[in-house]
Each structure stands twice: as C-alpha cells, then as structure tokens.
Design an enzyme around this catalytic site. Structure first.
Site, short mmCIF file in Angstrom:
data_model
loop_
_atom_site.label_atom_id
_atom_site.label_comp_id
_atom_site.label_asym_id
_atom_site.label_seq_id
_atom_site.Cartn_x
_atom_site.Cartn_y
_atom_site.Cartn_z
N SER A 9 -1.57 -4.85 1.41
CA SER A 9 -1.38 -3.39 1.56
C SER A 9 -0.49 -2.93 0.43
CB SER A 9 -0.69 -3.10 2.90
OG SER A 9 -0.21 -1.76 2.93
N TYR B 122 6.47 -4.83 8.42
CA TYR B 122 5.11 -4.77 7.86
C TYR B 122 5.12 -4.92 6.34
CZ TYR B 122 0.37 -2.89 7.10
OH TYR B 122 -0.95 -2.71 6.72
N1 NAP Z 1 -5.78 1.31 7.55
C1 NAP Z 1 -4.97 1.28 6.50
O1 NAP Z 1 -4.57 2.34 5.97
C2 NAP Z 1 -4.54 -0.03 5.91
C3 NAP Z 1 -3.82 0.01 4.71
C4 NAP Z 1 -3.42 -1.18 4.13
C5 NAP Z 1 -3.71 -2.37 4.73
N2 NAP Z 1 -4.40 -2.41 5.91
C6 NAP Z 1 -4.68 -3.71 6.51
O2 NAP Z 1 -6.07 -3.83 6.74
C7 NAP Z 1 -6.28 -4.71 7.84
C8 NAP Z 1 -7.21 -4.02 8.85
O3 NAP Z 1 -6.56 -2.86 9.30
P1 NAP Z 1 -7.32 -1.62 9.99
O4 NAP Z 1 -6.76 -0.41 9.38
O5 NAP Z 1 -8.77 -1.86 10.01
O6 NAP Z 1 -6.66 -1.73 11.46
P2 NAP Z 1 -7.32 -1.64 12.92
O7 NAP Z 1 -8.34 -0.59 12.97
O8 NAP Z 1 -6.15 -1.57 13.82
O9 NAP Z 1 -8.05 -3.05 13.07
C9 NAP Z 1 -7.32 -4.24 13.17
C10 NAP Z 1 -8.26 -5.36 13.52
O10 NAP Z 1 -7.50 -6.57 13.64
C11 NAP Z 1 -7.77 -7.14 14.92
N3 NAP Z 1 -6.58 -7.89 15.33
C12 NAP Z 1 -5.31 -7.45 15.48
N4 NAP Z 1 -4.51 -8.44 15.89
C13 NAP Z 1 -5.29 -9.54 15.99
C14 NAP Z 1 -5.04 -10.88 16.39
N5 NAP Z 1 -3.83 -11.29 16.76
N6 NAP Z 1 -6.07 -11.76 16.38
C15 NAP Z 1 -7.30 -11.36 16.01
N7 NAP Z 1 -7.60 -10.11 15.65
C16 NAP Z 1 -6.60 -9.21 15.64
C17 NAP Z 1 -8.15 -5.96 15.81
O11 NAP Z 1 -8.98 -6.31 16.90
P3 NAP Z 1 -8.39 -6.72 18.37
O12 NAP Z 1 -7.32 -5.73 18.68
O13 NAP Z 1 -9.59 -6.68 19.26
O14 NAP Z 1 -7.87 -8.10 18.18
C18 NAP Z 1 -8.98 -5.14 14.84
O15 NAP Z 1 -10.29 -5.64 14.74
C19 NAP Z 1 -4.90 -5.04 8.39
O16 NAP Z 1 -4.46 -6.27 7.87
C20 NAP Z 1 -4.03 -3.93 7.84
O17 NAP Z 1 -2.67 -4.29 7.73
C21 NAP Z 1 -4.83 -1.25 6.52
#
Ligand code: NAP
Length: 269
Positions: free
Chosen positions: A160, A173
């Site tokens: 990120s 984070y």
């Molecule tokens: N959205 C942004 O702006 C952004 C920016 C920078 C980086 N990121 C990174 O991108 C990645 C995806 O984020 P997102 O925005 O798509 O978030 P999200 O919509 O909250 O999705 C997170 C995913 O991770 C899964 N997850 C969470 N904890 C888990 C665990 N302990 N074991 C297995 N699966 C788990 C969730 O499914 P379950 O809850 O069903 O397990 C879900 O599928 C993350 O690493 C996040 O830090 C996101």
C-alpha cells in the site's frame, strides 16, 4: 540446486506480446479473493486463462465471487484464514493434490485497523501485523518451498502507499505495509536463484469495503480527489493490467520491485 541451467533461465522466446501476457496453464493462488481487489485480480487472471485457487474466510461470499468468474479454466475455492497455520497447511496440501503445482501466489488478504498512536490497542496492532505481514511471510515460505522444487514461481505482495506515506492513525497498518515492501526485496534476493520472482503492488486509495468509511466523508473525498494528478480514486479494475503483467511471463526479468498504482496521488501532499 544451483542458479544455472534452471528451466526459468531460458532466454525469453520470440512469441507474440499476447502470448507473453497469457496465463494459460498457470496455477494462481489469490488470498482474500472474496471481494474488492482480490476478486478483481481473480477475474483478470481467469480471463487470461489461469487455473485459480481462491482463499477467504467467508465461504458464502467466496462461493458467490467464484461462481461469477469467467469459466475459462479450473477453480478451487477454499475457506482459509491466513493467520491460522494449520488451516493454511491443510488447504495447501489439498490444492497441491488437485493441481500439482502453484506458479503464482498473490498475497492480497489484508485488514485495516487504526487509531491515534497514543490510543492504539494491542489487539488491533497484533491483528494487523499478523494478517498483513506475518501471514504473508509464512504463506510465502510454505509456497516457495514448492516453487523451489519447480524451479519457477512468482509471489506478488499487495502492499500500500501507506507503506511509504506517514499517515496518521496508521501506526499498525503503515508499519505492516512498509515491512511488506522490504520483505519483497529480501525474499527476491534470497529466492531469485531458485527462479522465484517476488514483486509488490502498492495501491493508493481504491474504492472497496476496506475504504468505505473514508468515502462516507464526502468532503474529504472531494478534496482529496481534486489533489490526485489523474483526478480520481482507484477502482478495483484498475489493478487488473498490472496484476496480469506481474503474474505472466512478460515480467519474468523483474523481481524485488513494488509498483505504486495510485493515479499519482503519492506524488503530491
Ligand atoms: N482498498 C484500498 O484502498 C487499498 C489500498 C492499498 C492497499 N490495499 C490492500 O489490498 C488488499 C485487499 O484490500 P481490499 O481493499 O480489497 O479490502 P477488502 O474489500 O476488505 O477485502 C479484503 C479481503 O481479504 C480477506 N481477508 C481478510 N482477512 C483475512 C484472513 N485472515 N484470511 C483470509 N482472508 C482474509 C477478506 O475476506 P474474508 O473477510 O471473507 O476473509 C476479503 O476477501 C489488502 O491487503 C489491503 O491492505 C487496499
């Protein structure tokens, strides 16, 4: 095994650019694939012809996401919490029986939790560091042992821009994501001789479940959007091209790098 004469060491073939980006015949494991960025990457990989192993904790949502994917290749959806070593071991063993190999691991599962540093609770710190950093290392280690035997593999860590920007409320984070950035470099150095490429993707703010609260603050969203050089936040689909590139043979001479994808947001303050 030495670094010479490995299968991955072959010179790039003179195929078309389209072949180089094809994922046909590749087995890709995506963690956190039930929604958001993980689901978008899974869709892009499926379209490019990959066989998929998809992980998340919420089985119903994962099943729905998997059912909506283009049916070009084979798919295994597994309910796995990446912070549970026994569940991870069992799922990997089952996936290995089904596919025999894993070519690409995308460490995407992640959680956000934050507070002012003076108030940040130990539980929040542990949950974020465990999910976003420790589990990435131990899953990568388990998968890399298999990739080493194959003489080829790719690991893509979803970091990120919080790993380079010192944002308030992000002690846990931001520290986890900064750690991921450096872990990517270290593993690239250690595992490169085995044909394992380790890269990272560092998104800025993308519209997903994780950032829902941010977008509820409309004034903040309008102001921030106006500051982004490309004048918009990311949508999950924006990640697809880079993810396919890093998973494909087209990026085979790249390792250790983390690519920022944020519309230029981190260039300005
Ligand atoms: N959205 C942004 O702006 C952004 C920016 C920078 C980086 N990121 C990174 O991108 C990645 C995806 O984020 P997102 O925005 O798509 O978030 P999200 O919509 O909250 O999705 C997170 C995913 O991770 C899964 N997850 C969470 N904890 C888990 C665990 N302990 N074991 C297995 N699966 C788990 C969730 O499914 P379950 O809850 O069903 O397990 C879900 O599928 C993350 O690493 C996040 O830090 C996101």
């Amino acid at each position: 095994m030495g670094a010479r004469n490995l299968p991955h060491d072959a010179r790039p073939s003179a195929g078309s650019a389209r072949d180089a980006f094809s994922l046909r015949g590749r087995v890709i494991l995506v963690t956190g694939a039930s929604r958001g960025l993980g689901a978008a990457m899974a869709r892009a990989f499926a379209r490019a012809g990959a066989d998929l192993i998809l992980w998340a904790r919420d089985g119903r949502r994962l099943k729905r996401t998997a059912a909506a994917l283009p049916r070009t290749a084979d798919l295994l959806a597994q309910v796995v919490d990446v912070t549970r070593p026994a569940a991870v071991r069992a799922a990997l063993a089952r996936a290995a029986r089904r596919f025999g190999r894993i070519d690409v691991l995308v460490n995407n599962a992640g959680v956000w939790d934050g507070d002012e540093a003076l108030r940040l609770a130990r539980r929040a710190w542990d949950r974020v560091l465990e999910t976003d950093l420790a589990s990435v290392f131990f899953l990568s280690q388990a998968v890399a042992r298999r990739m080493r035997r194959q003489g080829y593999g790719k690991i893509i860590n979803i970091a990120s821009t919080s790993g380079i920007l010192a944002l308030p409320h992000s002690a846990a984070y931001g520290t986890a994501k900064a750690g991921l950035w450096h872990l990517t470099r270290i593993l690239a150095v250690e595992w490169g001789p085995h044909g394992i490429r380790v890269t990272g993707i560092a998104p800025g703010v993308f519209r997903t479940n994780m950032t829902r609260d941010l977008f509820e603050d409309r004034r903040w969203a309008r102001k921030r959007q106006a500051e982004i050089p490309l004048r918009r936040f990311g949508e999950p689909e924006d990640l697809e091209g880079l993810a396919v590139f890093l998973a494909s043979g087209a990026s085979d001479h790249i390792t250790g790098q983390t690519f920022v994808i944020d519309g230029g947001a981190s260039l300005t303050v």
